[in-house]
Design an enzyme around this catalytic site. Structure first.
Site, PDB file in Angstrom:
ATOM      1  N   LEU A  45      31.946  18.182 -11.084  1.00 48.22           N
ATOM      2  CA  LEU A  45      32.977  19.334 -11.740  1.00 48.22           C
ATOM      3  C   LEU A  45      34.146  19.688 -10.949  1.00 48.22           C
ATOM      4  CD1 LEU A  45      30.225  21.944 -12.966  1.00 48.22           C
ATOM      5  CD2 LEU A  45      31.710  20.000 -14.158  1.00 48.22           C
ATOM      6  N   ALA A  46      33.897  19.976  -9.719  1.00 48.03           N
ATOM      7  CA  ALA A  46      35.258  20.134  -8.700  1.00 48.03           C
ATOM      8  C   ALA A  46      36.204  19.135  -8.888  1.00 48.03           C
ATOM      9  CB  ALA A  46      34.896  20.550  -7.253  1.00 48.03           C
ATOM     10  N   HIS A 268      16.224  27.533  -2.145  1.00 49.14           N
ATOM     11  CA  HIS A 268      15.894  27.922  -3.793  1.00 49.14           C
ATOM     12  C   HIS A 268      14.501  28.239  -4.067  1.00 49.14           C
ATOM     13  CE1 HIS A 268      15.972  28.138  -7.937  1.00 49.14           C
ATOM     14  NE2 HIS A 268      17.397  27.885  -8.165  1.00 49.14           N
ATOM     15  N   SER A 286      14.919  25.592 -12.698  1.00 52.12           N
ATOM     16  CA  SER A 286      15.950  26.730 -12.981  1.00 52.12           C
ATOM     17  C   SER A 286      15.555  27.864 -12.749  1.00 52.12           C
ATOM     18  CB  SER A 286      16.714  26.411 -14.246  1.00 52.12           C
ATOM     19  OG  SER A 286      17.554  27.160 -14.274  1.00 52.12           O
ATOM     20  N   ARG A 332      18.094  34.628  -4.300  1.00 48.90           N
ATOM     21  CA  ARG A 332      17.305  33.539  -3.938  1.00 48.90           C
ATOM     22  C   ARG A 332      16.902  33.471  -2.492  1.00 48.90           C
ATOM     23  NH1 ARG A 332      21.238  28.901  -6.703  1.00 48.90           N
ATOM     24  NH2 ARG A 332      20.660  29.170  -8.642  1.00 48.90           N
ATOM     25  N   HIS A 403      18.567  23.764  -1.145  1.00 45.33           N
ATOM     26  CA  HIS A 403      19.079  23.513  -2.397  1.00 45.33           C
ATOM     27  C   HIS A 403      20.631  23.573  -2.504  1.00 45.33           C
ATOM     28  CE1 HIS A 403      19.989  23.702  -6.616  1.00 45.33           C
ATOM     29  NE2 HIS A 403      20.558  24.818  -6.648  1.00 45.33           N
ATOM     30  N   ARG A 437      24.551  32.245  -1.823  1.00 45.96           N
ATOM     31  CA  ARG A 437      25.140  31.994  -3.226  1.00 45.96           C
ATOM     32  C   ARG A 437      24.294  32.499  -4.220  1.00 45.96           C
ATOM     33  NH1 ARG A 437      24.669  28.768  -7.343  1.00 45.96           N
ATOM     34  NH2 ARG A 437      23.480  26.981  -6.198  1.00 45.96           N
ATOM     35  N   LEU A 443      28.557  26.300 -10.391  1.00 45.54           N
ATOM     36  CA  LEU A 443      29.445  25.655 -11.412  1.00 45.54           C
ATOM     37  C   LEU A 443      30.509  26.577 -11.739  1.00 45.54           C
ATOM     38  CD1 LEU A 443      26.532  25.096 -14.011  1.00 45.54           C
ATOM     39  CD2 LEU A 443      27.272  23.717 -12.547  1.00 45.54           C
TER      40      LEU A 443
END
Length: 639
Positions: A45-46, A268, A286, A332, A403, A437, A443
């Site tokens: 994505l980045a 995670h 998820s 998390r 994670h 995070r 994302l």
């Protein structure tokens, strides 16, 4: 200190910093953009968003990935959603609330300026992706749907069932492929970056290895962007794909780029438990599942009854009990430690005792099976195929696993590292998440960096510095190629008896045991004794079959594990010097009476930026003080 760490945060009110900075940037006119070549390493994505956007602006872009297609970038593995402060739910969300939740979720170890910009740009990301055709879930009336994620009391997570990362990546991939077809991007798949090339101290290119033919090549550019993801595979078992590695950022570190907060790694809470020694990776379930799934264990240690036979009064919904305000959607790091705690008490479930239940019985009773299937069907299918258990009928078993990595190469507000011309985006940098995070923010950061930040800031760099033309005939490129060839020759010449995988597994166990969910001084010192010993054994007794000028996956892996052996040591050094607890970094010596992380703001409110000091020398610690002008430092509480 030997290194300057000027974050270059713009002056002025928080909400005006980014727009003011954009106005004050120097620009490259359209005719001159095509005269500048930009290298982008990574196509997730980045990287994919950055390459496509910069090519759209007119730059000549070269994009590299080690996969056979950009579509296989690890961004596809993100499942649950992407945060944005659109406030479609009218539940009190705002840009400022997303900013505050992110600062608090990171345990006050991130920069205010970077985090506010991320929250501000989040609203643009959704519009961009919808325009690209990303099939976000929608409400009955057609508006985009939202759900909740950990660390927030509002619903701000946009999603496409349980495949959000894949759908967002397809959007970026289509934009990237359009530019490839138009000639704006030249794509180099199955190509791995093995070194960064500096000319007069400025990043001017990379050295790569063609993973099919083994050919080593150099590529020159006016600027380099690293978008190569995180380093969670230093632990061997993680939710990362096996190919994920730290080689690009590690080689950049050894060329002078500071490495920030390497010990800040995220565990995670919602992964399928380890089932045996045969495993080479773990599977993430998820975080979105915690919207409807309830986490519990039996109240009595050693209770091995079928979970459906354990009555309600004999269950401990421990997240709801300990954190009533956030319940199963606690952040998390907190949820992971809570799961470990009940398992350490002997109340874990499954054959190993390293598991807790994630139970959908109440949600199915309340909403019906069809609604749950619509929301999470593909995730339930994945779970059933791996465990041969039907989560519609029997609670899932989950346990924490490595994670994400909040640490990464240090960057300033413009996402440039301490090496001029070297920019770093997405998970490869340290910039936005502090010590933990929040779910659905990876994302968000990757696309904010790729679509909206780096296309602006790289132009500012080029306009201000006007790099002279350099090609790969420059001696610096030959020197870097020779260093790569020498390293390859050294690996192939060892002819030892141990496999690369066995050494990686041993390193991972050391890291998990002593620098994993919790750390203490004696354990970290033990790890810092064992890792150099293991590294010496690697260079003395590893076996790398095959040759260098051919397809050789053993050679690829050996180079990556060699880098992990060095990075793992730096992570433990960083964790040892940070004697506070914050977010995912939990020092057992620093906790509140009720077992929560206890920060030491007086001594550790800074970014730890480590500088490479040469082979055999201890890394140098440089500190960037964190200044909080808009939020009040407080003990993080989700109760």
């Amino acid at each position: 200190m030997t290194m300057s760490l000027d974050a270059r945060i713009p002056a002025g009110p928080l909400a005006e910093k980014w727009n003011r900075h954009r106005f004050e940037m120097k620009l490259v006119n359209p005719a001159n953009k095509r005269k500048n070549t930009i290298i982008v390493v990574g196509s997730g994505l980045a990287g994919g968003a950055a390459a496509a956007t910069m090519a759209e602006l007119g730059y000549d872009v070269k994009c590299f990935c080690f996969q056979d297609s950009p579509r296989r970038a690890h961004s596809i593995a993100a499942q649950g959603g992407i945060n944005a402060a659109k406030n479609y739910q009218n539940d009190g969300d705002s840009v400022y609330r997303l900013f505050y939740d992110t600062i608090k979720g990171g345990d006050f170890r991130a920069r205010e300026g970077n985090v506010y910009r991320l929250a501000e740009l989040s609203v643009n990301i959704i519009d961009q992706c919808v325009a690209q055709g990303v099939p976000f879930a929608r409400e009955y009336g057609g508006l985009l749907a939202n759900r909740s994620f950990g660390g927030a009391q509002v619903s701000r997570t946009f999603y496409a069932r349980g495949q959000t990362g894949q759908q967002l990546l397809l959007g970026a991939y289509q934009a990237l492929e359009r530019q490839i077809a138009l000639g704006g991007v030249k794509m180099f798949p199955r190509t791995e970056m093995l070194d960064l090339v500096l000319v007069d101290g400025v990043a001017r290119g990379i050295v790569t290895r063609n993973l099919v033919t083994g050919a080593v090549e150099s590529h020159a550019a006016e600027a380099v962007v690293l978008a190569t993801g995180g380093y969670g595979n230093v632990f061997y078992l993680s939710t990362n794909a096996q190919g994920c590695n730290a080689t690009a950022i590690w080689r950049a570190y050894k060329r002078g780029a500071a490495f920030a907060n390497p010990c800040f790694t995220q565990i995670h809470p919602t992964c399928i438990p380890v089932s045996g020694e045969h495993q080479s990776k773990l599977t993430l379930m998820s975080e979105s599942l915690r919207n409807d799934g309830r986490v519990w264990v039996p109240k009595s240690p050693g209770d091995k009854r079928d979970p459906r036979q354990i009555p309600e009064g004999e269950r401990d919904y421990f997240l709801e009990r300990k954190y009533p305000s956030f319940g199963n959607l606690a952040p998390r790091d907190i949820a992971s430690r809570a799961a470990k705690e009940v398992c350490d008490e002997g109340r874990g479930v499954g054959g190993s005792g390293l598991g807790v239940y994630l139970d959908f019985a109440d949600a199915i009773k309340r909403l019906g099976t069809d609604v749950i299937r619509e929301r999470y069907g593909n995730l339930f299918d994945i779970y059933q195929r791996i465990t041969d258990e039907n989560p519609y009928e029997v609670p899932m078993r989950i346990y924490p696993a490595v994670h994400y990595t909040m640490g990464g190469l240090w960057v300033d507000y413009d996402l440039m590292s301490t090496v001029p011309g070297l920019h770093v985006t997405g998970e490869a940098n340290f910039s936005d998440h502090g010590a933990n995070r929040l779910g659905a923010s990876a994302l968000m950061q990757g696309l904010a960096d790729g679509y909206f930040i780096i296309p602006n800031t790289i132009g500012n760099y080029l306009a201000r510095h006007k790099p002279a033309k350099v090609d790969n005939s420059h001696p610096s490129f030959r020197d870097a190629e020779n260093a790569v060839a020498e390293r390859t020759k050294k690996l192939l010449a060892i002819k030892g008896k141990r496999t690369v995988g066995s050494i990686h597994r041993e390193l991972g166990k050391i890291m998990w045991d002593y620098c994993g969910m919790s750390r203490n001084e004696s354990g970290l010192k033990h790890a810092l004794q064992r890792i150099p010993e293991l590294r010496s054994e690697f260079w003395r007794d590893v076996n790398v079959p095959g040759g260098g000028v051919e397809l050789n996956q053993s050679l690829e892996r050996a180079g990556r594990v060699a880098d992990f052996l060095e990075l793992g040591e730096l992570m433990c050094i960083d964790a040892l010097q940070r004697t506070e607890s914050c977010g995912g970094h939990f020092r057992e010596e620093s906790q509140t009476p009720d077992g929560e992380a206890l920060r030491d703001d007086a001594n550790f409110s800074y970014v730890a930026a480590w500088e490479y000091a040469g082979e055999g020398s201890s890394p140098i610690l440089n500190k960037e003080p964190l200044v909080f002008e808009n939020v009040k430092l407080s003990q993080r509480s989700y109760k």
